[in-house]
Design a protein around this motif. Sequence first.
Motif, PDB file in Angstrom:
ATOM      1  N   GLY A 298      40.118  44.006  31.660  1.00 62.40           N
ATOM      2  CA  GLY A 298      39.983  43.960  33.286  1.00 62.40           C
ATOM      3  C   GLY A 298      41.038  44.753  33.999  1.00 62.40           C
ATOM      4  O   GLY A 298      42.102  45.177  33.432  1.00 62.40           O
ATOM      5  N   ASP A 299      40.918  44.976  35.401  1.00 62.87           N
ATOM      6  CA  ASP A 299      41.833  45.839  35.945  1.00 62.87           C
ATOM      7  C   ASP A 299      41.989  45.123  37.404  1.00 62.87           C
ATOM      8  O   ASP A 299      40.861  45.274  38.182  1.00 62.87           O
ATOM      9  CB  ASP A 299      41.565  47.328  36.176  1.00 62.87           C
ATOM     10  CG  ASP A 299      42.447  48.314  36.841  1.00 62.87           C
ATOM     11  OD1 ASP A 299      43.238  47.558  37.774  1.00 62.87           O
ATOM     12  OD2 ASP A 299      42.352  49.529  36.588  1.00 62.87           O
ATOM     13  N   LEU A 300      42.845  44.278  37.457  1.00 59.66           N
ATOM     14  CA  LEU A 300      43.085  43.366  38.670  1.00 59.66           C
ATOM     15  C   LEU A 300      43.102  44.086  40.023  1.00 59.66           C
ATOM     16  O   LEU A 300      42.457  43.889  40.921  1.00 59.66           O
ATOM     17  CB  LEU A 300      44.079  42.414  38.531  1.00 59.66           C
ATOM     18  CG  LEU A 300      44.151  41.352  39.650  1.00 59.66           C
ATOM     19  CD1 LEU A 300      42.884  40.318  40.055  1.00 59.66           C
ATOM     20  CD2 LEU A 300      45.399  40.554  39.519  1.00 59.66           C
ATOM     21  N   ASP A 329      51.100  35.496  40.618  1.00 55.97           N
ATOM     22  CA  ASP A 329      52.444  36.365  41.212  1.00 55.97           C
ATOM     23  C   ASP A 329      51.945  37.536  41.892  1.00 55.97           C
ATOM     24  O   ASP A 329      52.911  38.347  42.202  1.00 55.97           O
ATOM     25  CB  ASP A 329      53.328  36.705  40.092  1.00 55.97           C
ATOM     26  CG  ASP A 329      53.992  35.258  39.390  1.00 55.97           C
ATOM     27  OD1 ASP A 329      53.925  34.281  40.080  1.00 55.97           O
ATOM     28  OD2 ASP A 329      54.213  35.108  38.301  1.00 55.97           O
ATOM     29  N   ASP A 330      50.452  37.681  41.861  1.00 56.80           N
ATOM     30  CA  ASP A 330      50.088  38.927  42.516  1.00 56.80           C
ATOM     31  C   ASP A 330      50.404  38.874  43.977  1.00 56.80           C
ATOM     32  O   ASP A 330      50.077  37.998  44.721  1.00 56.80           O
ATOM     33  CB  ASP A 330      48.675  39.306  42.323  1.00 56.80           C
ATOM     34  CG  ASP A 330      48.213  40.848  42.645  1.00 56.80           C
ATOM     35  OD1 ASP A 330      48.017  41.010  43.783  1.00 56.80           O
ATOM     36  OD2 ASP A 330      48.149  41.598  41.583  1.00 56.80           O
ATOM     37  N   ASP A 331      50.953  40.163  44.764  1.00 61.87           N
ATOM     38  CA  ASP A 331      51.037  40.210  45.990  1.00 61.87           C
ATOM     39  C   ASP A 331      49.992  39.885  46.998  1.00 61.87           C
ATOM     40  O   ASP A 331      50.119  39.375  48.171  1.00 61.87           O
ATOM     41  CB  ASP A 331      51.684  41.267  46.605  1.00 61.87           C
ATOM     42  CG  ASP A 331      53.113  41.680  45.901  1.00 61.87           C
ATOM     43  OD1 ASP A 331      53.743  40.725  45.580  1.00 61.87           O
ATOM     44  OD2 ASP A 331      53.408  42.886  45.556  1.00 61.87           O
ATOM     45  N   LYS A 332      48.809  40.158  46.399  1.00 65.77           N
ATOM     46  CA  LYS A 332      47.450  39.791  47.451  1.00 65.77           C
ATOM     47  C   LYS A 332      47.164  38.403  47.610  1.00 65.77           C
ATOM     48  O   LYS A 332      46.140  38.157  48.181  1.00 65.77           O
ATOM     49  CB  LYS A 332      46.404  40.837  46.736  1.00 65.77           C
ATOM     50  CG  LYS A 332      46.614  42.109  47.016  1.00 65.77           C
ATOM     51  CD  LYS A 332      45.288  43.022  46.849  1.00 65.77           C
ATOM     52  CE  LYS A 332      45.685  44.657  47.390  1.00 65.77           C
ATOM     53  NZ  LYS A 332      44.499  45.364  47.033  1.00 65.77           N
ATOM     54  N   GLU A 373      49.597  25.965  41.790  1.00 68.39           N
ATOM     55  CA  GLU A 373      50.780  26.756  42.057  1.00 68.39           C
ATOM     56  C   GLU A 373      51.069  27.680  43.072  1.00 68.39           C
ATOM     57  O   GLU A 373      50.036  28.418  43.276  1.00 68.39           O
ATOM     58  CB  GLU A 373      51.261  27.293  40.495  1.00 68.39           C
ATOM     59  CG  GLU A 373      51.479  26.242  39.212  1.00 68.39           C
ATOM     60  CD  GLU A 373      52.035  26.943  38.024  1.00 68.39           C
ATOM     61  OE1 GLU A 373      52.494  28.071  38.124  1.00 68.39           O
ATOM     62  OE2 GLU A 373      51.871  26.471  36.826  1.00 68.39           O
ATOM     63  N   ALA A 374      52.100  27.719  43.634  1.00 68.67           N
ATOM     64  CA  ALA A 374      52.656  28.682  44.645  1.00 68.67           C
ATOM     65  C   ALA A 374      51.360  28.854  45.693  1.00 68.67           C
ATOM     66  O   ALA A 374      50.754  29.678  46.314  1.00 68.67           O
ATOM     67  CB  ALA A 374      52.553  30.219  44.018  1.00 68.67           C
ATOM     68  N   GLY A 375      50.652  27.676  46.254  1.00 65.39           N
ATOM     69  CA  GLY A 375      49.753  27.521  47.132  1.00 65.39           C
ATOM     70  C   GLY A 375      48.325  28.311  46.607  1.00 65.39           C
ATOM     71  O   GLY A 375      47.450  28.451  47.457  1.00 65.39           O
TER      72      GLY A 375
END
Length: 407
Positions: A298-300, A329-332, A373-375
Amino acid sequence: MIRLLIVLAVFIALEFYSFQLIRTLSRGHWWKWVYLAVSVLVILNVFLQFYLNPDRSQISASRDVAITITLAFFTLKLVFVLFMFGEDIYRSIEGLISTLSRKRESDQSFLPSRRAFLAKVGLAVAALPFGAILYGAWRGKYDYQVREYELTFDDLPDAFDGYKITQLSDIHVGSFDDKEEVKYAIDLANEQQSDLILFTGDLVNNEAKEMHGWESIFGSLKAKDGVYSVLGNHDYGDYVQWDTDEAKEENMQHLYKIQKDMGWRLMLDENEKITRGTDSISLVGVQNWGGGRFPKYGDLEKASQGLSKEEFKVLLSHDPTHWDLQVKDDDKKYHLTLSGHTHGMQFGIEIPGFIKLSPAWFVYKKWAGIYKEAGQFLNVNRGFGFLGYSGRAGIWPEITVITLKKG
């Protein structure tokens, strides 16, 4: 073969210890030899099944039965041995204390009777998982459960308040032996009348041809906004010894075509919008990306190309380890990730609100149900089918229904 020999060595060691216990309990009775004969036959059978048919990509009913029986006896002996090993340790400590305090040996005369009593209790306790494994192979593998969750998001678009998603995962169609039971489960999924059906990988065990004869059943899955899917680690044919690279690629293209013909929208590192008036949510489908020894196809970044952080996103990613290693933890920001892969090891104990235990806990941080986690939310589906052990005990096959709510 090396792995098989290691497993065989573990079985022999376990058998040696358990036989010593049984021999002590039998006190000269003949049934200890019956016990030994059955144990040897069980181990010999599973060894021969793999030795005579080392290609694990080939489906074998006799091998499945051998695995089930071996697993049942292994669990029985393991629980019994652990039970008695604890008593051995306790007895050794007692003996040491007795020696240090200079008590007479006659003071310990009660120990044999205590050991016999505990052995009987241990056997009774061990019989529970033994019976559960056999039941799981007989009926449990088709005991489909609908699990419903309501998840709340502050930034959910208004038009999607109350939007229903049905998730299926890990069908492993090559393992099924009862079309009527599977058809019942697909009808049950349709009865949820969800807006969207999402499948999170492992349609087959190894080869696309396993789907032959099943297309009409799985093609009957229907939802207002369609059926979307991604690939799991088993879908790539990596566990088959192909004659040529071209043969492997042909198998892959065949699997693509089957899903298309069934009306499924297979997502290969891409995204697509679902709209309601002026509102929309984005579906993101990534190919298999797993931790450890599992492939990372995969390539997120590619899958989410063109999407902003603010857009509401539902991500399909087969392996839940992807969520911890990349996704959360991805910014998107991926509001909801749907995964499967673990099967919950197809064995465990679950009492909603009280207990959730499975050997899967030793392998995966997140192995079944909802995590936050993290919303962001992750759901790990327990799987629709089964593999290896042809059954399910305590961790039942699952149809997940998630309702999105505006916070």
